[in-house]
Scaffold this motif. Structure first.
Motif, PDB file in Angstrom:
ATOM      1  N   UNK A 246      -4.128   7.688  25.100  1.00 43.76           N
ATOM      2  CA  UNK A 246      -3.940   6.572  26.034  1.00 43.76           C
ATOM      3  C   UNK A 246      -2.720   6.879  26.900  1.00 43.76           C
ATOM      4  N   UNK A 247      -2.883   6.863  28.216  1.00 45.37           N
ATOM      5  CA  UNK A 247      -1.759   7.087  29.129  1.00 45.37           C
ATOM      6  C   UNK A 247      -1.592   5.861  30.013  1.00 45.37           C
ATOM      7  N   UNK A 248      -0.389   5.283  29.964  1.00 43.68           N
ATOM      8  CA  UNK A 248      -0.056   4.125  30.789  1.00 43.68           C
ATOM      9  C   UNK A 248       0.878   4.595  31.899  1.00 43.68           C
ATOM     10  N   UNK A 249       0.446   4.472  33.146  1.00 47.07           N
ATOM     11  CA  UNK A 249       1.230   4.900  34.311  1.00 47.07           C
ATOM     12  C   UNK A 249       1.724   3.671  35.053  1.00 47.07           C
ATOM     13  N   UNK A 250       3.048   3.425  35.079  1.00 35.79           N
ATOM     14  CA  UNK A 250       3.569   2.281  35.831  1.00 35.79           C
ATOM     15  C   UNK A 250       3.788   2.647  37.300  1.00 35.79           C
ATOM     16  N   UNK A 251       3.805   1.660  38.150  1.00 35.12           N
ATOM     17  CA  UNK A 251       4.100   1.851  39.568  1.00 35.12           C
ATOM     18  C   UNK A 251       5.277   0.953  39.928  1.00 35.12           C
ATOM     19  N   UNK A 252       6.501   1.517  39.733  1.00 32.18           N
ATOM     20  CA  UNK A 252       7.711   0.788  40.046  1.00 32.18           C
ATOM     21  C   UNK A 252       8.134   1.081  41.490  1.00 32.18           C
ATOM     22  N   UNK A 253       8.816   0.157  42.159  1.00 31.77           N
ATOM     23  CA  UNK A 253       9.168   0.361  43.582  1.00 31.77           C
ATOM     24  C   UNK A 253      10.022   1.598  43.839  1.00 31.77           C
ATOM     25  N   UNK A 254      10.939   1.947  42.927  1.00 34.34           N
ATOM     26  CA  UNK A 254      11.866   3.047  43.201  1.00 34.34           C
ATOM     27  C   UNK A 254      11.253   4.419  42.994  1.00 34.34           C
ATOM     28  N   UNK A 255      10.184   4.515  42.183  1.00 32.54           N
ATOM     29  CA  UNK A 255       9.605   5.824  41.894  1.00 32.54           C
ATOM     30  C   UNK A 255       8.151   5.945  42.304  1.00 32.54           C
ATOM     31  N   UNK A 256       7.493   4.859  42.683  1.00 34.10           N
ATOM     32  CA  UNK A 256       6.129   4.930  43.189  1.00 34.10           C
ATOM     33  C   UNK A 256       5.174   5.521  42.172  1.00 34.10           C
ATOM     34  N   UNK A 257       4.507   6.635  42.591  1.00 31.06           N
ATOM     35  CA  UNK A 257       3.531   7.290  41.714  1.00 31.06           C
ATOM     36  C   UNK A 257       4.173   8.335  40.810  1.00 31.06           C
ATOM     37  N   UNK A 258       5.503   8.466  40.857  1.00 27.92           N
ATOM     38  CA  UNK A 258       6.192   9.487  40.069  1.00 27.92           C
ATOM     39  C   UNK A 258       7.045   8.862  38.972  1.00 27.92           C
ATOM     40  N   UNK A 259       6.626   7.740  38.454  1.00 29.34           N
ATOM     41  CA  UNK A 259       7.375   7.073  37.386  1.00 29.34           C
ATOM     42  C   UNK A 259       7.067   7.728  36.034  1.00 29.34           C
ATOM     43  N   UNK A 260       7.910   7.429  35.062  1.00 28.30           N
ATOM     44  CA  UNK A 260       7.743   8.007  33.728  1.00 28.30           C
ATOM     45  C   UNK A 260       6.515   7.398  33.061  1.00 28.30           C
ATOM     46  N   UNK A 261       5.619   8.269  32.583  1.00 30.94           N
ATOM     47  CA  UNK A 261       4.383   7.818  31.957  1.00 30.94           C
ATOM     48  C   UNK A 261       4.533   7.796  30.433  1.00 30.94           C
ATOM     49  N   UNK A 262       3.857   6.849  29.821  1.00 31.09           N
ATOM     50  CA  UNK A 262       3.912   6.707  28.369  1.00 31.09           C
ATOM     51  C   UNK A 262       2.525   6.942  27.776  1.00 31.09           C
ATOM     52  N   UNK A 263       2.489   7.419  26.514  1.00 28.35           N
ATOM     53  CA  UNK A 263       1.219   7.771  25.891  1.00 28.35           C
ATOM     54  C   UNK A 263       1.110   7.194  24.477  1.00 28.35           C
ATOM     55  N   UNK A 264      -0.121   7.025  24.060  1.00 28.72           N
ATOM     56  CA  UNK A 264      -0.436   6.596  22.709  1.00 28.72           C
ATOM     57  C   UNK A 264      -1.740   7.242  22.265  1.00 28.72           C
ATOM     58  N   UNK A 265      -2.234   6.868  21.089  1.00 27.43           N
ATOM     59  CA  UNK A 265      -3.446   7.461  20.527  1.00 27.43           C
ATOM     60  C   UNK A 265      -4.377   6.360  20.031  1.00 27.43           C
ATOM     61  N   UNK A 266      -5.689   6.588  20.250  1.00 26.38           N
ATOM     62  CA  UNK A 266      -6.702   5.625  19.813  1.00 26.38           C
ATOM     63  C   UNK A 266      -7.015   5.838  18.329  1.00 26.38           C
ATOM     64  N   UNK A 267      -6.971   4.767  17.564  1.00 25.79           N
ATOM     65  CA  UNK A 267      -7.352   4.803  16.149  1.00 25.79           C
ATOM     66  C   UNK A 267      -8.488   3.797  15.929  1.00 25.79           C
ATOM     67  N   UNK A 268      -9.068   3.818  14.760  1.00 26.22           N
ATOM     68  CA  UNK A 268     -10.119   2.854  14.437  1.00 26.22           C
ATOM     69  C   UNK A 268      -9.522   1.462  14.239  1.00 26.22           C
ATOM     70  N   UNK A 269     -10.192   0.456  14.777  1.00 25.91           N
ATOM     71  CA  UNK A 269      -9.731  -0.913  14.573  1.00 25.91           C
ATOM     72  C   UNK A 269      -9.992  -1.333  13.120  1.00 25.91           C
ATOM     73  N   UNK A 270      -9.065  -2.029  12.528  1.00 25.82           N
ATOM     74  CA  UNK A 270      -9.301  -2.510  11.157  1.00 25.82           C
ATOM     75  C   UNK A 270     -10.438  -3.530  11.129  1.00 25.82           C
ATOM     76  N   UNK A 271     -11.307  -3.420  10.145  1.00 25.58           N
ATOM     77  CA  UNK A 271     -12.439  -4.335  10.024  1.00 25.58           C
ATOM     78  C   UNK A 271     -12.019  -5.611   9.310  1.00 25.58           C
ATOM     79  N   UNK A 272     -12.432  -6.724   9.879  1.00 27.85           N
ATOM     80  CA  UNK A 272     -12.127  -8.021   9.288  1.00 27.85           C
ATOM     81  C   UNK A 272     -13.177  -8.347   8.238  1.00 27.85           C
ATOM     82  N   UNK A 273     -12.717  -8.630   7.029  1.00 26.43           N
ATOM     83  CA  UNK A 273     -13.624  -8.930   5.923  1.00 26.43           C
ATOM     84  C   UNK A 273     -13.751 -10.444   5.771  1.00 26.43           C
ATOM     85  N   UNK A 274     -14.965 -10.960   5.893  1.00 28.35           N
ATOM     86  CA  UNK A 274     -15.217 -12.396   5.725  1.00 28.35           C
ATOM     87  C   UNK A 274     -15.828 -12.617   4.334  1.00 28.35           C
ATOM     88  N   UNK A 275     -15.138 -13.326   3.469  1.00 23.96           N
ATOM     89  CA  UNK A 275     -15.663 -13.528   2.096  1.00 23.96           C
ATOM     90  C   UNK A 275     -16.907 -14.420   2.096  1.00 23.96           C
TER      91      UNK A 275
END
Length: 499
Positions: A246-275
């Motif tokens: 996952x890459x999140x690219x911000x668009x701040x006024x001072x840096x435009x399209x060259x802002x610092x990008x942040x990353x994450x990783x997709x994991x499996x969502x936890x399953x909700x157990x209904x008794x």
């Protein structure tokens, strides 16, 4: 009696010399000690280190400076040491050059500290720019005499970018989002949907979220108010999303399209157990067992994911700095006519090459004994082969006042001294017609070029007029390469001025 003892103790402390400290100030020109002949001079430094330091200028405003530390060599010559001079050259979009001189407040009485450790000092200064190559050189004062080795120590230092744990506090980096922590989490809800959560920044309101697995398999644009807020979005994907980035690219006024990008990783969502309602034949323990196992699985997944984020965050924020390397010396043979003032012209030019271009200068004035033993022809032939560059130093402007002060000083040319310039010109003349050897020769002149017909063959050599062509001369010297290191020497940057 007690008062007498206390008075004696105070008197002893007042007469005992304190430990030396340093007082530093700007000194961009040559040190005054260089013009004086010294019977003995201190040795070179033992070690030179460069790092970064963060200083607070105002509230939430920081200045990033260079932290330079050095260690003195533990030998007897330390008693002669008066100061250490440090010069820093920066090379990015433009060149910068500045020097400081750090005077020692006390004379050194021992080779090591009273505690037994080596003498070490540090200086915090020289503002640091982002991703810039710096050349740091240092030498002790008094300098070595003109005909002696000039000991010095130098290192290269490349400043990191905004992801560095210190550089991220620069104002430019903060405006580009260096302190923004989006805390990205993402999980795969099903084969076609990924849920992404992150925290927005007050610096901007537009964000682009990409899901990448070799190629982009999903994206979405997010618009929020300029404030810190937890945002959740669902993004459709066109392929397998588990383990995707996952890459999140911000668009701040001072840096435009060259802002610092942040990353994450997709994991499996936890399953909700209904008794479900328990069968009368089942025990209470059997009904709760699946729920407990599911909660344990969720806790383990979150723990592993948190450890991965901490490892990746530490890896991003702690890039390794390039290993410093000492650069080799450039051997330069300087030949000049006898009418040029040795003290005011040749000496200043030699100091420029030695102190600012890491050059080992060869002058016939310094090797009279070797010339007498080998003969001038053999000496010139040997030095030509050993030198990386041969510089013909010329000047049409003969200053009478210079002759009066220079001609009668110790070490100045006399009428009985042999002028090796015509012999060197005739000896090297055959090389001037060969493109193979022509790159080795240069012509440097002061005030006016020498156009005498006797040396017209020098017109094919590159000519430099100081200080008008100082930058071009430095660029030419930068092209000198050494096979022992396998790459070009890039150490000659200076704003030095000549008389």
């Amino acid at each position: 009696m007690l008062l007498v003892l206390l008075s004696l103790a105070a008197l002893c402390r007042s007469t005992t010399p304190g430990e030396p400290t340093i007082q530093c100030g700007s000194e961009n020109g040559p040190s005054p000690e260089w013009m004086i002949q010294h019977n003995l001079t201190p040795g070179d430094l033992r070690d030179l280190q460069v790092g970064l330091a963060k200083t607070s200028v105002a509230t939430e405003d920081y200045s990033i400076l260079m932290n330079i530390s050095w260690m003195l060599r533990a030998d007897a010559s330390i008693r002669l040491l008066k100061a250490t001079k440090i010069c820093v050259t920066g090379k990015n979009n433009f060149q910068s050059y500045t020097c400081v001189r750090c005077n020692y407040t006390e004379a050194f009485q021992s080779q090591t500290r009273p505690s037994g450790g080596k003498w070490t000092f540090s200086y915090v200064g020289f503002p640091v720019e982002l991703s810039t190559l710096y050349f740091i050189g240092a030498h002790n004062i008094p300098n070595a005499n003109m005909n002696e080795d000039s000991p010095s120590l130098s290192v290269n230092f490349t400043s990191p970018g905004c992801l560095d744990h210190i550089m991220k506090y620069k104002k430019k980096c903060i405006k580009a989002g260096s302190l923004w922590d989006p805390n990205i989490t993402a999980c795969k809800k099903n084969e076609k949907m990924v849920e992404v959560n992150f925290t927005t920044s007050p610096l901007g309101k537009t964000y682009m979220v990409l899901i990448q697995q070799n190629s982009v398999i999903g994206y979405s644009q997010v618009f929020e108010q300029n404030k810190t807020k937890r945002t959740s979005i669902a993004i459709q994907v066109t392929g397998e999303s588990e383990g995707a980035v996952i890459q999140v690219t911000p668009y701040f006024p001072t840096c435009g399209t060259d802002c610092i990008r942040r990353k994450g990783t997709v994991v499996l969502c936890p399953k909700t157990v209904v008794p479900f309602p328990l069968d009368n034949n089942r025990s209470v323990l059997g009904g709760w067992l699946p729920l407990l196992l599911s909660l344990l699985l969720v806790a383990t997944t979150v723990l592993v994911f948190g450890i991965y984020l901490m490892w990746r965050h530490e890896k991003i924020e702690n890039p390794s700095l390039p290993t410093t390397m000492l650069l080799p010396l450039i051997k330069v043979l300087v030949v000049h006519p006898s009418e040029i003032c040795f003290h005011h012209t040749v000496c200043y030019f030699t100091e420029f090459l030695q102190n600012n271009c890491r050059s080992e200068v060869i002058l016939e004035k310094w090797q009279k004994k070797k010339i007498a033993e080998m003969g001038p022809v053999q000496w010139l032939t040997t030095q030509k082969k050993a030198a990386d560059k041969v510089i013909f130093l010329l000047s049409n402007d003969v200053n009478t006042m210079c002759d009066d002060t220079c001609g009668h000083t110790e070490g100045a040319p006399t009428e009985n001294s042999q002028d090796l310039f015509p012999l060197a010109f005739n000896l090297f003349c055959s090389d001037l017609s060969s493109q193979t050897h022509l790159h080795k020769y240069m012509v440097v002149y002061f005030r006016g070029a020498d156009h005498r017909d006797n040396y017209s063959a020098l017109h094919v050599c590159p000519k430099f007029h100081l200080m008008k062509d100082a930058t071009a001369l430095q660029t030419q010297l930068l092209r000198v390469t050494h096979a022992t290191v396998g790459k070009g020497l890039q150490a000659c940057h200076s704003s030095y001025s000549f008389l």
